[in-house]
Design a protein around this motif. Sequence first.
Motif, PDB file in Angstrom:
ATOM      1  N   GLY A  34      -2.055   8.153   3.266  1.00 25.00           N
ATOM      2  CA  GLY A  34      -3.382   8.351   3.275  1.00 25.00           C
ATOM      3  C   GLY A  34      -4.356   7.009   3.314  1.00 25.00           C
ATOM      4  N   GLU A  35      -5.323   7.070   3.222  1.00 23.73           N
ATOM      5  CA  GLU A  35      -6.464   6.100   2.951  1.00 23.73           C
ATOM      6  C   GLU A  35      -6.611   5.275   1.732  1.00 23.73           C
ATOM      7  N   VAL A  36      -6.988   4.138   1.736  1.00 25.68           N
ATOM      8  CA  VAL A  36      -7.397   3.521   0.464  1.00 25.68           C
ATOM      9  C   VAL A  36      -9.010   3.587   0.673  1.00 25.68           C
ATOM     10  N   MET A  37      -9.322   4.013  -0.525  1.00 22.30           N
ATOM     11  CA  MET A  37     -10.931   4.374  -0.982  1.00 22.30           C
ATOM     12  C   MET A  37     -11.186   3.185  -1.988  1.00 22.30           C
ATOM     13  N   ALA A  38     -12.378   2.457  -1.728  1.00 27.16           N
ATOM     14  CA  ALA A  38     -12.721   1.534  -2.827  1.00 27.16           C
ATOM     15  C   ALA A  38     -13.486   2.375  -3.829  1.00 27.16           C
ATOM     16  N   MET A  39     -13.172   1.838  -5.009  1.00 22.26           N
ATOM     17  CA  MET A  39     -13.740   2.417  -6.169  1.00 22.26           C
ATOM     18  C   MET A  39     -14.706   1.576  -6.776  1.00 22.26           C
ATOM     19  N   GLY A  40     -15.213   0.633  -5.998  1.00 21.67           N
ATOM     20  CA  GLY A  40     -16.398  -0.246  -6.572  1.00 21.67           C
ATOM     21  C   GLY A  40     -17.739   0.252  -6.745  1.00 21.67           C
ATOM     22  N   GLU A  41     -18.772  -0.382  -6.638  1.00 21.74           N
ATOM     23  CA  GLU A  41     -20.141  -0.250  -6.682  1.00 21.74           C
ATOM     24  C   GLU A  41     -20.431   0.357  -5.202  1.00 21.74           C
ATOM     25  N   HIS A  42     -19.684   0.293  -4.341  1.00 21.96           N
ATOM     26  CA  HIS A  42     -20.048   0.550  -3.045  1.00 21.96           C
ATOM     27  C   HIS A  42     -18.876   1.745  -2.364  1.00 21.96           C
ATOM     28  N   ASP A  43     -19.191   2.389  -1.412  1.00 23.03           N
ATOM     29  CA  ASP A  43     -18.401   3.425  -0.724  1.00 23.03           C
ATOM     30  C   ASP A  43     -17.595   3.177   0.555  1.00 23.03           C
TER      31      ASP A  43
ATOM     32  N   VAL B 243      -5.153  -1.350 -15.934  1.00 21.24           N
ATOM     33  CA  VAL B 243      -6.572  -0.577 -16.178  1.00 21.24           C
ATOM     34  C   VAL B 243      -6.436   0.610 -15.136  1.00 21.24           C
ATOM     35  N   VAL B 244      -7.010   1.693 -15.778  1.00 21.12           N
ATOM     36  CA  VAL B 244      -7.167   2.997 -15.070  1.00 21.12           C
ATOM     37  C   VAL B 244      -8.622   3.111 -14.865  1.00 21.12           C
ATOM     38  N   ASP B 245      -9.039   2.914 -13.892  1.00 20.86           N
ATOM     39  CA  ASP B 245     -10.746   3.111 -13.856  1.00 20.86           C
ATOM     40  C   ASP B 245     -10.874   4.695 -13.376  1.00 20.86           C
ATOM     41  N   LEU B 246     -11.399   5.257 -14.558  1.00 18.04           N
ATOM     42  CA  LEU B 246     -11.676   6.893 -14.327  1.00 18.04           C
ATOM     43  C   LEU B 246     -13.171   7.120 -14.069  1.00 18.04           C
TER      44      LEU B 246
ATOM     45  N   GLY C 230     -14.224   3.367 -17.940  1.00 17.07           N
ATOM     46  CA  GLY C 230     -15.040   4.276 -17.323  1.00 17.07           C
ATOM     47  C   GLY C 230     -14.979   5.736 -17.581  1.00 17.07           C
ATOM     48  N   VAL C 231     -14.375   6.057 -18.960  1.00 19.91           N
ATOM     49  CA  VAL C 231     -14.000   7.447 -19.167  1.00 19.91           C
ATOM     50  C   VAL C 231     -15.466   8.157 -19.538  1.00 19.91           C
ATOM     51  N   GLN C 232     -15.548   9.287 -18.557  1.00 17.79           N
ATOM     52  CA  GLN C 232     -16.977   9.845 -19.022  1.00 17.79           C
ATOM     53  C   GLN C 232     -16.679  11.356 -18.798  1.00 17.79           C
ATOM     54  N   ASP C 233     -17.969  11.935 -19.279  1.00 16.27           N
ATOM     55  CA  ASP C 233     -17.826  13.655 -18.999  1.00 16.27           C
ATOM     56  C   ASP C 233     -16.776  14.382 -19.459  1.00 16.27           C
ATOM     57  N   GLN C 234     -16.330  15.161 -18.619  1.00 13.63           N
ATOM     58  CA  GLN C 234     -15.182  16.122 -18.767  1.00 13.63           C
ATOM     59  C   GLN C 234     -13.850  15.282 -19.511  1.00 13.63           C
TER      60      GLN C 234
ATOM     61  N   ASP D 272      -8.396   9.606 -27.525  1.00 16.90           N
ATOM     62  CA  ASP D 272      -9.284   8.582 -27.632  1.00 16.90           C
ATOM     63  C   ASP D 272      -8.921   7.699 -28.657  1.00 16.90           C
ATOM     64  N   HIS D 273      -8.056   7.893 -29.577  1.00 21.73           N
ATOM     65  CA  HIS D 273      -7.605   7.039 -30.571  1.00 21.73           C
ATOM     66  C   HIS D 273      -6.308   6.537 -30.271  1.00 21.73           C
ATOM     67  N   ILE D 274      -5.604   7.050 -29.397  1.00 20.01           N
ATOM     68  CA  ILE D 274      -4.406   6.235 -28.987  1.00 20.01           C
ATOM     69  C   ILE D 274      -4.365   5.359 -27.752  1.00 20.01           C
ATOM     70  N   PHE D 275      -5.161   5.536 -26.757  1.00 18.59           N
ATOM     71  CA  PHE D 275      -5.625   4.979 -25.258  1.00 18.59           C
ATOM     72  C   PHE D 275      -6.378   3.901 -26.091  1.00 18.59           C
ATOM     73  N   PRO D 276      -6.261   2.508 -25.402  1.00 20.51           N
ATOM     74  CA  PRO D 276      -7.560   1.598 -25.692  1.00 20.51           C
ATOM     75  C   PRO D 276      -8.393   1.931 -24.428  1.00 20.51           C
ATOM     76  N   ILE D 277      -9.662   1.968 -24.841  1.00 19.62           N
ATOM     77  CA  ILE D 277     -10.553   2.546 -23.700  1.00 19.62           C
ATOM     78  C   ILE D 277     -11.721   1.345 -23.819  1.00 19.62           C
ATOM     79  N   LEU D 278     -11.791   0.997 -22.537  1.00 20.88           N
ATOM     80  CA  LEU D 278     -12.703   0.037 -22.107  1.00 20.88           C
ATOM     81  C   LEU D 278     -14.378   0.556 -22.083  1.00 20.88           C
ATOM     82  N   PRO D 279     -15.389  -0.129 -22.447  1.00 24.09           N
ATOM     83  CA  PRO D 279     -16.509   0.597 -22.001  1.00 24.09           C
ATOM     84  C   PRO D 279     -17.093   0.149 -20.465  1.00 24.09           C
ATOM     85  N   GLY D 280     -17.498   0.956 -19.714  1.00 26.88           N
ATOM     86  CA  GLY D 280     -17.888   0.711 -18.388  1.00 26.88           C
ATOM     87  C   GLY D 280     -16.938   0.590 -17.391  1.00 26.88           C
ATOM     88  N   ARG D 281     -17.166  -0.093 -16.365  1.00 29.16           N
ATOM     89  CA  ARG D 281     -16.050   0.085 -15.163  1.00 29.16           C
ATOM     90  C   ARG D 281     -15.529  -1.436 -15.319  1.00 29.16           C
TER      91      ARG D 281
END
Length: 148
Positions: free
Chosen positions: A11-20, A78-81, A113-117, A128-137
């Motif tokens: 496949g392709e590599v997709m940027a996950m930053g502020e841009h697409d 880190v897994v950016d979700l 970056g954990v959010q919504d669903q 959410d009490h087991i995984f360390p969760i960073l606020p934001g991206r």
Amino acid sequence: MIDGKAGSTEGEVMAMGEHDQDHDLGHDQGRRDRLAIAVWHSPVCPVIGLRGELCTTTAADFARAVDGLLADWPAAVVVDLSRLAFCDLEGVGALIGADRRARELGGRLVLAGVQDQCARLLRRTGLDHIFPILPGRPPVAEMAGAAT
């Protein structure tokens, strides 16, 4: 550090930053079905960015990407979700399995970056009490310099 031998999927590599923009990060990560996976390095540790759905049909691709990073024994991955649209119980299982493998190697899986669903699912399961969760991206400055 990650090199060209780290986890491979088609496949392709997709940027996950502020841009697409698409980036060639010098290694082969993948997009299969409904999940795009990008790997980059923050100033502190490797980051896996996910876009789309972490579910029954895509969990194995995620597991291969994590295993490729864990081969270098980082203290944390880190897994950016932040761009994850959907996560089912199989996806949560993939996160748990990745954390277990990281812990066996003396490291840790950290979610960002954990959010919504996905955030609701982690709360309902108590994870959410087991995984360390960073606020934001996580930082993506390195990706901007890697664009070709």
